[in-house]
Enzyme design. Structure first.
Site, mmCIF file in Angstrom:
data_model
loop_
_atom_site.group_PDB
_atom_site.id
_atom_site.type_symbol
_atom_site.label_atom_id
_atom_site.label_comp_id
_atom_site.label_asym_id
_atom_site.label_seq_id
_atom_site.Cartn_x
_atom_site.Cartn_y
_atom_site.Cartn_z
ATOM 1 N N GLY B 46 0.764 -1.106 -0.101
ATOM 2 C CA GLY B 46 0.036 -0.142 -0.136
ATOM 3 C C GLY B 46 0.722 1.139 0.002
ATOM 4 O O GLY B 46 2.061 1.178 -0.298
ATOM 5 N N LEU B 47 0.297 2.408 0.554
ATOM 6 C CA LEU B 47 0.942 3.640 0.270
ATOM 7 C C LEU B 47 2.444 3.548 1.245
ATOM 8 O O LEU B 47 3.608 3.955 0.757
ATOM 9 C CB LEU B 47 0.229 4.770 0.839
ATOM 10 N N GLY B 49 3.867 0.707 2.108
ATOM 11 C CA GLY B 49 4.856 -0.359 1.637
ATOM 12 C C GLY B 49 5.500 -0.236 0.325
ATOM 13 O O GLY B 49 6.535 -0.254 0.216
ATOM 14 N N HIS B 270 -16.477 5.234 10.462
ATOM 15 C CA HIS B 270 -16.617 6.567 9.645
ATOM 16 C C HIS B 270 -18.134 6.763 9.327
ATOM 17 O O HIS B 270 -18.918 5.989 9.270
ATOM 18 C CB HIS B 270 -16.097 6.185 8.305
ATOM 19 N N SER B 288 -17.300 9.662 0.490
ATOM 20 C CA SER B 288 -16.290 10.312 1.026
ATOM 21 C C SER B 288 -17.149 11.629 2.048
ATOM 22 O O SER B 288 -18.491 11.869 1.604
ATOM 23 C CB SER B 288 -15.588 11.377 -0.100
ATOM 24 N N ARG B 334 -15.318 12.970 12.956
ATOM 25 C CA ARG B 334 -15.719 11.635 12.589
ATOM 26 C C ARG B 334 -16.352 10.900 13.716
ATOM 27 O O ARG B 334 -17.506 10.510 13.649
ATOM 28 C CB ARG B 334 -14.790 10.695 11.990
ATOM 29 N N HIS B 405 -13.978 1.827 9.601
ATOM 30 C CA HIS B 405 -12.977 2.374 8.603
ATOM 31 C C HIS B 405 -11.546 2.231 8.643
ATOM 32 O O HIS B 405 -10.728 1.936 7.560
ATOM 33 C CB HIS B 405 -13.694 3.746 8.477
ATOM 34 N N GLU B 429 -0.748 2.231 8.758
ATOM 35 C CA GLU B 429 -1.839 1.963 9.469
ATOM 36 C C GLU B 429 -1.509 0.904 10.320
ATOM 37 O O GLU B 429 -2.070 0.628 11.377
ATOM 38 C CB GLU B 429 -3.184 1.538 8.725
#
Lengths: 248, 641
Positions: B46-47, B49, B270, B288, B334, B405, B429
């Protein structure tokens, strides 16, 4: 609702495959197509049978992992959506639905409805990037980019790499996939430096992987869940010609 | 606090503004000629990794990159819609690194580390530069500069976005950089591999065991360090906005090898998701929260009001967020939006077929701005909603309900992102570090990329230069032993041969988790969860059914392994929530609220990180504590009224 299914079953890459009939009842029209397959699999497991292998991940149309040919159409009956976004309300009660994998020489079979699309990664490794190392960027606002150019780049960059374009193409060409990436960088100043090498190398790899040539059927655009235009293929060809003329 | 195992966050000395700069200078470097002698394992693409693997490859390390998907480009970061924060202050509206730092510490309800958050805010500006240089097509103004929007309760416009597909575009940028390193020969890709164990030699992380998800083979990989970038654990709730294959297995197996698990009870629910329709649903779809910029949240004033929304007059509608929080209205953070939705539904004023939904109404915005403007802003979201629900949000209010979420908890890491196991790092995360008890909108993408592009390239070098790990191969006895253990685990799962599927058990666990360890938690409920979860676990190990063969593509075996871990993690979450007797951020304890029903923190007793140490199967883990100090942002009541 109830549906009858004819699903492609193939235990492995070298084993013969065939369409197998199933039927499943008690489906809610708001269920997604893949949730219907989940229900079928749960039923098969309970009956001591092997479930149907298929892929999916995000289940909201963005990861590009799912991909089935439903009644002969890549990603099913509805335009501009992925398989996971297809809802059962698209079908009639009692309808027979044929489910097959994305077939292409360059997408070797793994099992049932699962194929190997790593060819796309190998194409991307040849030029699907701007070669900039982490930490070497200038301030982001130093280079203004026309809003329309950024929008065009985004239209092309929306590709999710699912492979529906290949599955829909009579030649199993990956031209829309490659054209979209080439186009994204053609619209942006960041892509200019490497433009010639990028298009030549990516197209060469596409050919090496065994994808076919484009002969302007535009089936890819019709199947694309992100509505990526075939104009990206024209742009790729122009870029290719320019690169050849530039003599790189 | 456990004195035997003190948690040292290794925060550099000096003023918060200078810590990272001076730390970067003080850290040891690995000579360019020596970098190529080091191998690094990166799990997850992901972002965090992908950016880590690409950046380390660029530096000259040999990187082995693993993911469970068929391609690194499909990691769940791809699904993030809204945007990414950066303290650029391009809008001249008063933003600064300090303000982003302040907002993030406050938004995290004073349960994050100041030093980490400051660094995150500091490098946020580099991230935008990097991504633009990669050709990420961010939204632009007519003059050609980057566009920003305000997002999720922020009072400045600092969010950069690429339509509703920001995560996808950032991930493709990182993936492109990763693939470039693959071509350069610095990164080797291992798709369709699931990490099932960590291999430690002399107490230090030296490799992993993976299962090849196509052939079923167990494989061994050795390295000088292991980076875990495997995301969060929201799918413990079964229904969540996460992709269906998201799981906690890699992190959990590291926990059982000695990595402490921090703040597992901090989960983010969320507020703007499409409500569930029935039992067979496999996931929830997030929309969103930018929708809350123009949509108004309401429910009928009267309980059990079954009239159509159009038939309910204004005077009988309760715009509860606007009334309760006049300053922020529909844009409250949130956790507050989610909890209030649950509250009105629990009162019996929820709408829709299940009664677990509230309206998000655009009628007023359409009147004020016109349908075209609304279509421009939210067209794709409206279309998605229409497609899924069958209702047209231009004509009738949307229905929304909160869904799990994001998880702020994760493996404990120090300032250098290293876990309590030397040589094992956790990024994105998967770690617990920067968001405290609640994450602000558009900050997840920022953290993943900060860790991967700008933190780990420095801190990993420092580790390798200091620890000087000796060469190791997969022939070491520890690898053999780890493979045997994993093999035994797989065989145990395959041999149960009962009647229940992994999904059925996962759903059962999810119901308990969402009811008792979800948006509102009580001592009674948590104790109930701690009784119920072991029962589900027992059923799992007695009655699970996995068809097919372990030496084959076997989705059910994959799922079963993950559910087995969730059944243990779920219990730890309940235990952590029970011990944290205060309300903070995403963790709301019914026993800890003020007279208006707002969350009440207990700074005196709980200004700390709770990190859990595994002591053995069927043993209660040990709760260790890292005290938190607030030198710059003084803890205040997190009021949005």
């Amino acid at each position: 609702m109830k549906v009858n299914l004819r699903i492609w079953r193939q235990p492995g890459p070298h084993a013969p495959g065939r369409l197998v009939d199933y039927s499943i009842d008690g489906i809610d029209p708001s269920q997604s197509f893949l949730e219907m397959l989940d229900a079928l699999n749960e039923k098969l497991i309970k009956e001591g049978k092997e479930p149907v292998a298929f892929e999916s991940d995000c289940r909201e149309g963005i990861c590009g992992n799912c991909g089935l040919v439903i009644n002969g159409v890549a990603h099913g009956p509805k335009a501009a959506c992925t398989t996971c976004e297809v809802r059962m309300r698209q079908f009639e009660d009692g309808q027979t639905i044929t489910v097959e994998p994305f077939r292409a020489k360059a997408f070797p079979m793994i099992k049932d409805l699962v194929v190997n699309r790593s060819a796309f990664d190998r194409i991307m490794s040849k030029g699907g990037f701007v070669a900039v190392n982490s930490g070497s960027a200038q301030d982001a606002n130093l280079q203004p980019i026309h809003k329309d150019d950024a929008e065009h780049a985004m239209d092309a960059a929306a590709c999710i790499g699912c492979g529906a374009c290949v599955a829909a193409c009579p030649n199993a060409s990956a031209s829309l996939f490659v054209g979209a990436k080439v186009s994204q960088y053609t619209w942006l100043p960041q892509g200019k430096v490497e433009r010639h090498g990028r298009v030549l190398k990516m197209v060469k790899q596409m050919d090496a992987e065994g994808f076919g040539d484009c002969s302007n059927h535009a089936e890819c655009e019709a199947a694309c869940p992100k509505e990526i235009s075939v104009s990206n293929i024209s742009r790729m060809r122009r870029e290719y010609t320019k690169a050849l003329l530039a003599g790189v | 606090m456990s004195d035997k195992y003190p948690l040292n966050p290794n925060i550099p000395p000096g003023p918060v503004q200078e810590k990272w700069t001076s730390h970067k200078f003080n850290m040891k470097l690995v000579n360019p000629a020596n970098k190529r002698k080091h191998t690094v394992i990166v799990v997850g693409t992901g972002l965090a990794g992908a950016s880590a693997a690409a950046s380390l490859g660029e530096l000259g390390y040999n990187v082995l990159s693993f993911c469970i998907q068929d391609s690194p480009r499909r990691a769940h970061s791809v699904a993030a819609q809204g945007g990414i924060n950066a303290a650029k202050n391009y809008q001249n509206d008063g933003d600064s690194v300090y303000r982003l730092f302040y907002d993030t510490v406050k938004g995290g309800d004073f349960r994050s580390r100041e030093a980490n958050v400051y660094r995150l805010s500091e490098v946020s500006t580099n991230i935008i530069d990097q991504c633009v240089a990669q050709g990420v097509p961010f939204a632009r103004e007519y003059g050609g500069t980057l566009a920003n929007r305000s997002f999720g309760g922020a009072q400045v416009s600092r969010t950069f976005y690429a339509r509703g597909q920001t995560g996808q575009q950032l991930l493709l940028g990182a993936y492109g950089s990763l693939m470039r390193q693959v071509e350069e020969g610095k990164v080797k890709l291992f798709p369709r591999r699931e990490m099932l164990d960590l291999v430690k030699i002399d107490g230090v992380a030296r490799g992993i065991i993976t299962r090849n998800l196509v052939s079923g083979e167990l494989e061994k990989y050795a390295a000088d360090a292991v980076l875990l970038c495997t995301g969060g654990y929201s799918t413990v709730f079964y229904l969540s906005t996460n992709a269906v294959n998201c799981n906690a297995t890699a992190a959990w197996r590291c926990y059982k090898k000695g990595a402490y698990f921090a703040n597992p009870c901090y989960t983010q629910i969320h507020p703007t998701c499409i409500p569930r329709f029935g039992e067979t649903q496999s996931k929830l779809t997030l929309m969103s929260e930018s929708l809350r910029n123009d949509g108004r949240v309401w429910v009928p004033r009267r309980k059990g009001d079954e009239r159509k929304p159009s038939e309910i007059p204004e005077s009988e509608r309760d715009y509860y967020l606007e009334t309760k929080y006049p300053a922020f209205g529909n844009l409250v953070p949130r956790d507050i939006a989610s909890r209030n939705a649950k509250e009105v539904c629990d009162e019996g004023r929820g709408v829709g077929p299940t009664g677990f939904a509230v309206y998000l109404d655009f009628a007023e915005a359409i009147n004020r701005l016109g349908k075209d403007v609304i279509a421009q802003r939210y067209g794709n979201l409206f279309a998605m909603y229409h497609e899924i629900s069958g209702d047209d949000p231009y004509e009738t209010p949307m229905m929304i309900y909160p869904a799990p979420h994001y998880t702020m908890g994760g493996l404990w890491v120090d300032y250098n992102l290293m876990t309590t196991i030397d040589g094992l790092f956790a990024l994105g995360e998967a770690n617990f570090s920067d968001h405290g008890a609640n994450r602000l909108g558009a900050s997840a993408l920022m953290q993943g990329l900060a860790d991967g592009y700008f933190v780990i390239p420095y801190t990993l070098g420092n580790y390798l230069a200091s620890a000087q790990p000796k060469p190791v191969t997969t022939d070491a006895a520890e690898f053999e032993e780890a493979v045997k253990n994993v093999q035994t685990g797989v065989e145990k799962l395959m041999s149960i041969n009962g009647h229940t599927t992994a999904d059925e058990i996962h759903r059962e666990l999810g119901n308990i988790m969402i009811d008792e360890v979800g948006m509102a938690r009580s001592e009674k409920g948590l104790k109930k969860a701690l009784e119920e979860i072991p029962k589900i676990r027992e059923k799992f190990w007695k009655d699970l059914r996995i068809p097919g063969d372990a030496k084959d593509y076997n989705k059910e075996l994959e799922k079963a392994g993950r559910v087995a871990d969730f059944l243990e993690l779920g219990e730890l979450m309940a235990r952590d929530a029970l011990e944290r007797k205060e309300s903070c951020g995403g963790h709301f304890r019914l026993e800890s609220q003020d007279k208006d029903g707002e969350a009440k923190r207990d700074d005196k007793n709980f200004t700390h990180v709770a990190a859990w140490r595994f002591l053995g199967e069927d043993k209660v883990p040990e709760r260790c504590v890292e005290p938190l100090e607030y030198e710059y942002v003084k803890p205040s009541e997190r009021s949005y009224k």
